[in-house]
Design a protein around this motif. Structure first.
Motif, PDB file in Angstrom:
ATOM      1  N   LEU A 191       0.834  -1.201   0.000  1.00 41.44           N
ATOM      2  CA  LEU A 191       0.000   0.000   0.000  1.00 41.44           C
ATOM      3  C   LEU A 191       0.872   1.255   0.000  1.00 41.44           C
ATOM      4  N   GLU A 192       0.220   2.399  -0.047  1.00 41.70           N
ATOM      5  CA  GLU A 192       0.941   3.674  -0.092  1.00 41.70           C
ATOM      6  C   GLU A 192       1.694   3.898   1.216  1.00 41.70           C
ATOM      7  N   PHE A 193       2.950   4.327   1.098  1.00 46.22           N
ATOM      8  CA  PHE A 193       3.771   4.587   2.282  1.00 46.22           C
ATOM      9  C   PHE A 193       3.290   5.856   2.984  1.00 46.22           C
ATOM     10  N   GLN A 194       3.142   5.786   4.302  1.00 47.23           N
ATOM     11  CA  GLN A 194       2.647   6.919   5.085  1.00 47.23           C
ATOM     12  C   GLN A 194       3.822   7.795   5.535  1.00 47.23           C
ATOM     13  N   ASP A 195       4.388   8.527   4.577  1.00 49.83           N
ATOM     14  CA  ASP A 195       5.580   9.307   4.882  1.00 49.83           C
ATOM     15  C   ASP A 195       5.305  10.455   5.845  1.00 49.83           C
ATOM     16  N   ARG A 196       4.162  11.109   5.711  1.00 53.74           N
ATOM     17  CA  ARG A 196       3.856  12.246   6.586  1.00 53.74           C
ATOM     18  C   ARG A 196       3.702  11.798   8.038  1.00 53.74           C
ATOM     19  N   ALA A 197       2.983  10.698   8.253  1.00 55.26           N
ATOM     20  CA  ALA A 197       2.803  10.191   9.614  1.00 55.26           C
ATOM     21  C   ALA A 197       4.138   9.752  10.211  1.00 55.26           C
ATOM     22  N   ILE A 198       4.959   9.076   9.424  1.00 54.23           N
ATOM     23  CA  ILE A 198       6.268   8.632   9.908  1.00 54.23           C
ATOM     24  C   ILE A 198       7.147   9.826  10.267  1.00 54.23           C
ATOM     25  N   ASN A 199       7.170  10.847   9.421  1.00 50.04           N
ATOM     26  CA  ASN A 199       7.995  12.030   9.692  1.00 50.04           C
ATOM     27  C   ASN A 199       7.527  12.759  10.944  1.00 50.04           C
ATOM     28  N   ASN A 200       6.221  12.904  11.109  1.00 47.25           N
ATOM     29  CA  ASN A 200       5.697  13.588  12.295  1.00 47.25           C
ATOM     30  C   ASN A 200       6.038  12.833  13.572  1.00 47.25           C
ATOM     31  N   LEU A 201       5.888  11.514  13.550  1.00 42.16           N
ATOM     32  CA  LEU A 201       6.163  10.721  14.745  1.00 42.16           C
ATOM     33  C   LEU A 201       7.654  10.633  15.029  1.00 42.16           C
ATOM     34  N   ASP A 202       8.466  10.598  13.994  1.00 35.61           N
ATOM     35  CA  ASP A 202       9.910  10.569  14.187  1.00 35.61           C
ATOM     36  C   ASP A 202      10.389  11.873  14.828  1.00 35.61           C
ATOM     37  N   LYS A 203       9.835  12.977  14.388  1.00 36.40           N
ATOM     38  CA  LYS A 203      10.171  14.276  14.985  1.00 36.40           C
ATOM     39  C   LYS A 203       9.705  14.337  16.427  1.00 36.40           C
ATOM     40  N   LEU A 204       8.525  13.809  16.708  1.00 38.27           N
ATOM     41  CA  LEU A 204       8.009  13.787  18.075  1.00 38.27           C
ATOM     42  C   LEU A 204       8.908  12.971  18.994  1.00 38.27           C
ATOM     43  N   ILE A 205       9.366  11.823  18.516  1.00 41.16           N
ATOM     44  CA  ILE A 205      10.222  10.957  19.333  1.00 41.16           C
ATOM     45  C   ILE A 205      11.521  11.674  19.698  1.00 41.16           C
ATOM     46  N   GLN A 206      12.112  12.369  18.738  1.00 41.42           N
ATOM     47  CA  GLN A 206      13.351  13.091  19.016  1.00 41.42           C
ATOM     48  C   GLN A 206      13.137  14.174  20.070  1.00 41.42           C
ATOM     49  N   GLU A 207      12.028  14.916  19.942  1.00 39.53           N
ATOM     50  CA  GLU A 207      11.745  15.977  20.908  1.00 39.53           C
ATOM     51  C   GLU A 207      11.449  15.403  22.294  1.00 39.53           C
ATOM     52  N   GLN A 208      10.646  14.341  22.348  1.00 40.08           N
ATOM     53  CA  GLN A 208      10.288  13.748  23.629  1.00 40.08           C
ATOM     54  C   GLN A 208      11.482  13.081  24.300  1.00 40.08           C
ATOM     55  N   ASN A 209      12.395  12.526  23.519  1.00 40.30           N
ATOM     56  CA  ASN A 209      13.608  11.935  24.090  1.00 40.30           C
ATOM     57  C   ASN A 209      14.435  12.990  24.815  1.00 40.30           C
ATOM     58  N   ALA A 210      14.561  14.154  24.188  1.00 38.15           N
ATOM     59  CA  ALA A 210      15.337  15.238  24.805  1.00 38.15           C
ATOM     60  C   ALA A 210      14.663  15.718  26.090  1.00 38.15           C
ATOM     61  N   ILE A 211      13.341  15.852  26.061  1.00 43.72           N
ATOM     62  CA  ILE A 211      12.611  16.324  27.244  1.00 43.72           C
ATOM     63  C   ILE A 211      12.693  15.302  28.375  1.00 43.72           C
ATOM     64  N   SER A 212      12.455  14.035  28.049  1.00 45.01           N
ATOM     65  CA  SER A 212      12.443  13.004  29.091  1.00 45.01           C
ATOM     66  C   SER A 212      13.833  12.811  29.698  1.00 45.01           C
ATOM     67  N   SER A 213      14.878  12.958  28.897  1.00 39.71           N
ATOM     68  CA  SER A 213      16.247  12.828  29.437  1.00 39.71           C
ATOM     69  C   SER A 213      16.532  13.919  30.461  1.00 39.71           C
ATOM     70  N   GLU A 214      16.046  15.124  30.209  1.00 36.83           N
ATOM     71  CA  GLU A 214      16.230  16.218  31.170  1.00 36.83           C
ATOM     72  C   GLU A 214      15.395  15.983  32.428  1.00 36.83           C
ATOM     73  N   MET A 215      14.193  15.442  32.264  1.00 34.47           N
ATOM     74  CA  MET A 215      13.333  15.207  33.419  1.00 34.47           C
ATOM     75  C   MET A 215      13.906  14.153  34.355  1.00 34.47           C
ATOM     76  N   LEU A 216      14.607  13.162  33.805  1.00 33.07           N
ATOM     77  CA  LEU A 216      15.177  12.103  34.639  1.00 33.07           C
ATOM     78  C   LEU A 216      16.281  12.626  35.558  1.00 33.07           C
ATOM     79  N   LEU A 217      16.832  13.776  35.235  1.00 36.15           N
ATOM     80  CA  LEU A 217      17.893  14.358  36.063  1.00 36.15           C
ATOM     81  C   LEU A 217      17.342  15.111  37.263  1.00 36.15           C
TER      82      LEU A 217
END
Length: 250
Positions: A79-105
């Motif tokens: 089927l058609e590749f969902q590039d927009r959804a993948i890009n949005n979620l990949d960007k979200l993961i990068q942002e949330q990783n940075a936030i969660s790493s700071e919160m753990l400190l």
């Protein structure tokens, strides 16, 4: 999607001193000012609307990918590749990783950081399962996919490169194993073609109706499947309805 609050936002407003703006003298000059452009409330409202749109888009991307994963698993063709959804979620993961790493400190915010990491893992699981499902299908049907402009157009750039590399690897393997056992003219078409696996479009599939749908071979246009109905039919009869989101595979 939960919002991450700053520490000062979690406190109460009691006892807080709200600084007042200094009074400025306005020069005696006739200047045409647009009050709307200078309004703090308008700027805040605009930022809040943009945040809501971004959160909504990320949520829609996650729900879209979950639904597309199920369709991909039960569809016999790529089927058609969902590039927009993948890009949005990949960007979200990068942002949330940075936030969660700071919160753990920070001791007080560590539990929230751990919850955020769990949420990230849930999104990663859906993304990885979706990409793996497509990869398996590409490798099984690589010759059919690369020989069809329609199927090739449904691949991402990375998937297309993988398909071409996999096809070359398959051809090299067959030539190395069978090169001394069969005539040369058999290797180019006959042997390679025997490994070509085409999608079985006659495969029966179960569908849940989303929009009113007229049965494919029905002579009575008043007879329709209503939203919520579950039907079973050959995939070839459902592929157009799946493309325009009138049904979803289950």
């Amino acid at each position: 999607m939960s919002r991450i609050f700053a520490l000062d936002e979690l406190g109460t407003s009691r006892g807080r001193v709200i600084p007042t703006r200094p009074i400025r003298e306005i020069p005696d000059i006739d200047i045409d000012l647009d009050i709307d452009d200078l309004s703090d409330s308008d700027v805040e409202d605009k930022k809040e609307q943009e945040t809501q749109l971004q959160v909504g888009e990320v949520y829609n991307s996650y729900e879209t990918l979950k639904r597309t994963l199920i369709n991909e698993e039960f569809s016999p063709e790529i089927l058609e590749f969902q590039d927009r959804a993948i890009n949005n979620l990949d960007k979200l993961i990068q942002e949330q990783n940075a936030i969660s790493s700071e919160m753990l400190l920070i001791r007080e915010r560590k539990p929230f950081g751990m919850l955020l990491f769990s949420d990230i893992d849930r999104i990663k699981y859906i993304m990885e399962k979706y990409l793996l499902c497509r990869r398996v299908k590409i490798e099984n049907q690589v010759l059919s996919i690369l020989s069809s402009p329609i199927y090739k157009g449904r691949l991402s750039e990375a998937e297309l490169r993988h398909a071409e590399d996999y096809k070359k690897l398959l051809e090299d393997y067959l030539k190395a194993e069978l090169g001394n056992k069969l005539p040369e003219d058999c290797l180019e078409d006959g042997v390679i073609k025997t490994f070509e696996k085409r999608p079985d479009l006659s495969k029966p599939v179960f569908c849940r109706v989303i929009k009113p749908l007229v049965p494919k071979d029905s002579q009575d246009t008043n007879l329709k499947h209503e939203p919520g109905d579950v039907i079973m039919d050959k995939y070839m009869y459902m592929r157009d309805a799946l493309e325009d989101k009138s049904v979803e595979l289950i």
